[in-house]
Design a protein around this motif. Structure first.
Motif, PDB file in Angstrom:
ATOM      1  N   ARG A 122      10.780   2.957  -4.526  1.00  0.00           N
ATOM      2  CA  ARG A 122      10.772   1.558  -4.081  1.00  0.00           C
ATOM      3  C   ARG A 122      11.519   1.351  -2.767  1.00  0.00           C
ATOM      4  N   SER A 123      12.486   2.214  -2.468  1.00  0.00           N
ATOM      5  CA  SER A 123      13.217   2.064  -1.208  1.00  0.00           C
ATOM      6  C   SER A 123      12.344   2.393   0.001  1.00  0.00           C
ATOM      7  N   GLU A 124      11.222   3.054  -0.219  1.00  0.00           N
ATOM      8  CA  GLU A 124      10.336   3.431   0.881  1.00  0.00           C
ATOM      9  C   GLU A 124       9.200   2.431   1.097  1.00  0.00           C
ATOM     10  N   LEU A 125       9.089   1.416   0.252  1.00  0.00           N
ATOM     11  CA  LEU A 125       8.005   0.439   0.384  1.00  0.00           C
ATOM     12  C   LEU A 125       8.105  -0.266   1.732  1.00  0.00           C
ATOM     13  N   GLU A 126       6.972  -0.361   2.421  1.00  0.00           N
ATOM     14  CA  GLU A 126       6.927  -0.990   3.743  1.00  0.00           C
ATOM     15  C   GLU A 126       6.206  -2.327   3.623  1.00  0.00           C
ATOM     16  N   GLY A 127       6.984  -3.403   3.680  1.00  0.00           N
ATOM     17  CA  GLY A 127       6.397  -4.733   3.536  1.00  0.00           C
ATOM     18  C   GLY A 127       5.376  -5.079   4.593  1.00  0.00           C
ATOM     19  N   ALA A 128       5.442  -4.392   5.743  1.00  0.00           N
ATOM     20  CA  ALA A 128       4.449  -4.649   6.786  1.00  0.00           C
ATOM     21  C   ALA A 128       3.049  -4.232   6.339  1.00  0.00           C
ATOM     22  N   GLN A 129       2.978  -3.326   5.374  1.00  0.00           N
ATOM     23  CA  GLN A 129       1.680  -2.880   4.847  1.00  0.00           C
ATOM     24  C   GLN A 129       1.250  -3.819   3.717  1.00  0.00           C
ATOM     25  N   TYR A 130       1.159  -5.106   4.050  1.00  0.00           N
ATOM     26  CA  TYR A 130       0.938  -6.099   2.991  1.00  0.00           C
ATOM     27  C   TYR A 130      -0.442  -6.005   2.357  1.00  0.00           C
ATOM     28  N   GLU A 131      -1.414  -5.480   3.075  1.00  0.00           N
ATOM     29  CA  GLU A 131      -2.741  -5.358   2.468  1.00  0.00           C
ATOM     30  C   GLU A 131      -2.722  -4.321   1.343  1.00  0.00           C
ATOM     31  N   VAL A 132      -2.069  -3.184   1.607  1.00  0.00           N
ATOM     32  CA  VAL A 132      -1.972  -2.135   0.587  1.00  0.00           C
ATOM     33  C   VAL A 132      -1.104  -2.593  -0.579  1.00  0.00           C
ATOM     34  N   LEU A 133       0.058  -3.184  -0.261  1.00  0.00           N
ATOM     35  CA  LEU A 133       0.963  -3.616  -1.317  1.00  0.00           C
ATOM     36  C   LEU A 133       0.389  -4.780  -2.113  1.00  0.00           C
ATOM     37  N   GLY A 134      -0.349  -5.659  -1.431  1.00  0.00           N
ATOM     38  CA  GLY A 134      -0.996  -6.758  -2.148  1.00  0.00           C
ATOM     39  C   GLY A 134      -2.027  -6.247  -3.133  1.00  0.00           C
ATOM     40  N   ALA A 135      -2.807  -5.246  -2.703  1.00  0.00           N
ATOM     41  CA  ALA A 135      -3.796  -4.640  -3.604  1.00  0.00           C
ATOM     42  C   ALA A 135      -3.109  -3.939  -4.760  1.00  0.00           C
ATOM     43  N   ALA A 136      -1.977  -3.279  -4.469  1.00  0.00           N
ATOM     44  CA  ALA A 136      -1.232  -2.599  -5.533  1.00  0.00           C
ATOM     45  C   ALA A 136      -0.723  -3.607  -6.554  1.00  0.00           C
TER      46      ALA A 136
END
Length: 484
Positions: free
Chosen positions: A385-399
């Protein structure tokens, strides 16, 4: 208050033809676009000749225009061009293919004119002309133009292709051109290649740019453009003729060693049943395997090995490339080639590689595309979780969307990462999304029984208020959702 009448086909038909006619004439009197559309519709229902006359006149008018269309002003010209193209490829082509072919060429000649007068970064206007190119082949086949005359038209169009409208022209017209037309077209390009651009006296040289190699002059750029046109034209003719060697000849020996170009060549050789030659080109252009894979080359290399019956080597290549880039299509192809019951173990090994992959975003992209890896995706988000990049919101939103049902804590972490990025970087355009993500986090929190060392939703919200309490635009978004 009485309900307004619904405006649909049934309601309009109930008005009757006379009343509808009156309304259309009233609209046409105040709106030139509607008037043109009605005139074209009437002409199309009358005869192909009448419709052709209407289209011809309109195309001349469009060509004479000097108006520039900004991004939000493209809709009128887009609708106008679409209406003319529909008339050409519809009623006119059905009744008079020769007239339709003539008009379609006239339509395509507008390409540079119109595209030079509009902001078309989305490609909406360009797509209309590309659709016209796709329609050119069937209409020319029906009109049966003389091949040599058609070759002349194609050559002139291809040589004046400022906006790429005519990129696929030769391929689309290969059938009506036939062997005679293609041979003539090849000769035209060869003759063009033998005619160097005149070099003016040095005192008349016009500098057009200055790069690391020094100044570039107008005649040098013209010569480079001419050579490029010849190369692309001869390649297109070779491809349309099924002449693989002619296609290859347009690349120098040095260029043939570029992995991307070698992959292009190999694809055509494989289609021609020349797998050994294809592998030879690929081997001579083997890319640096320490870098990100050249995927076109990798896929062509695997296809060549498979075509030669070297299945074990193809499998090794698939696996090694997957391990370097997590390409799901390569893994699927690899698993399909395995004997029964071996695919399950190989799939688990592949997922383990993905979980340890250096790029968390790349790992997430693969795992989200792999239906059986949802639990491992949640594990990845929690453990890294410390490596999650909020700028990649499309990927994280899908996740978050995929994880929310069965893995609410992992989904929450993905959403929090997006929120943290938006607030830390003061991305005000993302505040509305951040507020909605926090609303989702609140709902997810009701299904989380154990938080472990992860702050609860209440603790996280308290930290948000402490760290970003002065971002009034964000809190206004929160208030709109009833979350302030």
């Amino acid at each position: 208050m009485p309900r307004s009448s619904a405006l649909d086909a049934k309601a309009l038909l109930a008005l009757g033809p006379e009343r509808l006619t009156e309304l259309l004439l009233e609209l046409a009197a105040s709106d030139p676009a509607i008037k043109r559309q009605l005139k074209l519709a009437v002409a199309s229902s009358s005869s192909p000749q009448d419709a052709a006359a209407q289209v011809r006149q309109r195309l001349v008018t469009i060509a004479r225009s000097r108006r520039f269309y900004e991004r939000d002003q493209r809709q009128p010209i887009r609708k106008d061009l679409t209406a003319q193209l529909d008339a050409i490829t519809g009623p006119i082509a059905q009744g008079d293919p020769a007239a339709a072919l003539e008009l379609l060429w006239q339509f395509l000649e507008l390409g540079d004119n119109v595209l030079g007068r509009c902001h078309d970064s989305s490609g909406l206007i360009g797509d209309i002309f590309r659709e016209a190119i796709r329609q050119l082949g069937p209409i020319a086949a029906a009109a049966k133009p003389e091949p040599l005359a058609l070759a002349e038209q194609v050559f002139e169009a291809f040589c004046h292709n400022g906006y790429g409208v005519f990129d696929d022209l030769i391929q689309q017209l290969s059938e009506p051109l036939g062997p005679v037309g293609l041979a003539a077209l090849k000769q035209h390009f060869q003759q063009l290649g033998e005619q160097p651009v005149p070099v003016p006296p040095r005192e008349q040289w016009q500098q057009v740019s200055y790069g690391s190699g020094g100044p570039t002059y107008a005649h040098e750029r013209a010569e480079s453009s001419r050579q490029w046109t010849v190369k692309l034209g001869l390649q297109a003719v070779a491809e349309a003729s099924g002449d693989v060697d002619g296609f290859i000849a347009q690349y120098t020996a040095e260029q043939q060693r570029f992995p991307r170009i070698a992959a292009e060549i190999a694809g055509r050789l494989l289609a021609a049943g020349r797998a050994e030659d294809a592998l030879g080109f690929l081997t001579r252009a083997t890319p640096d395997r320490s870098r990100w894979p050249e995927m076109a080359w990798e896929h062509a290399h695997i296809a060549a090995l498979q075509a030669l019956g070297r299945s074990d080597e193809a499998q090794t290549a698939r696996w090694n490339c997957f391990a370097r880039c997590l390409d799901g299509s390569l893994l699927r192809a690899y698993l399909e080639q395995l004997p029964a019951f071996e695919d399950v173990e190989a799939e688990q090994r592949a997922i383990a590689i993905a979980l340890a992959y250096p790029s968390l975003t790349q790992s997430l992209c693969f795992l989200l595309s792999w239906p059986s890896a949802l639990a491992q995706t949640a594990e990845l988000v929690l453990n890294r979780r410390s490596e999650l990049e909020g700028a990649q919101y499309e990927v994280l939103g899908a996740a978050a969307e995929k994880l929310s049902k069965d893995h609410p804590l992992a989904a929450t972490l993905a959403l929090r990462s997006i929120v943290d990025f938006s607030l830390a970087e003061a991305r005000s355009s993302r505040y509305g999304h951040a507020a909605r993500h926090l609303q989702s986090c609140g709902l997810l929190s009701k299904r989380i029984e154990a938080w472990g060392d992860i702050p609860s939703h209440q603790a996280y919200m308290a930290a948000i208020r402490t760290g970003h309490g002065r971002k009034s635009a964000f809190w206004q978004r929160m208030q709109e959702l009833g979350l302030s």
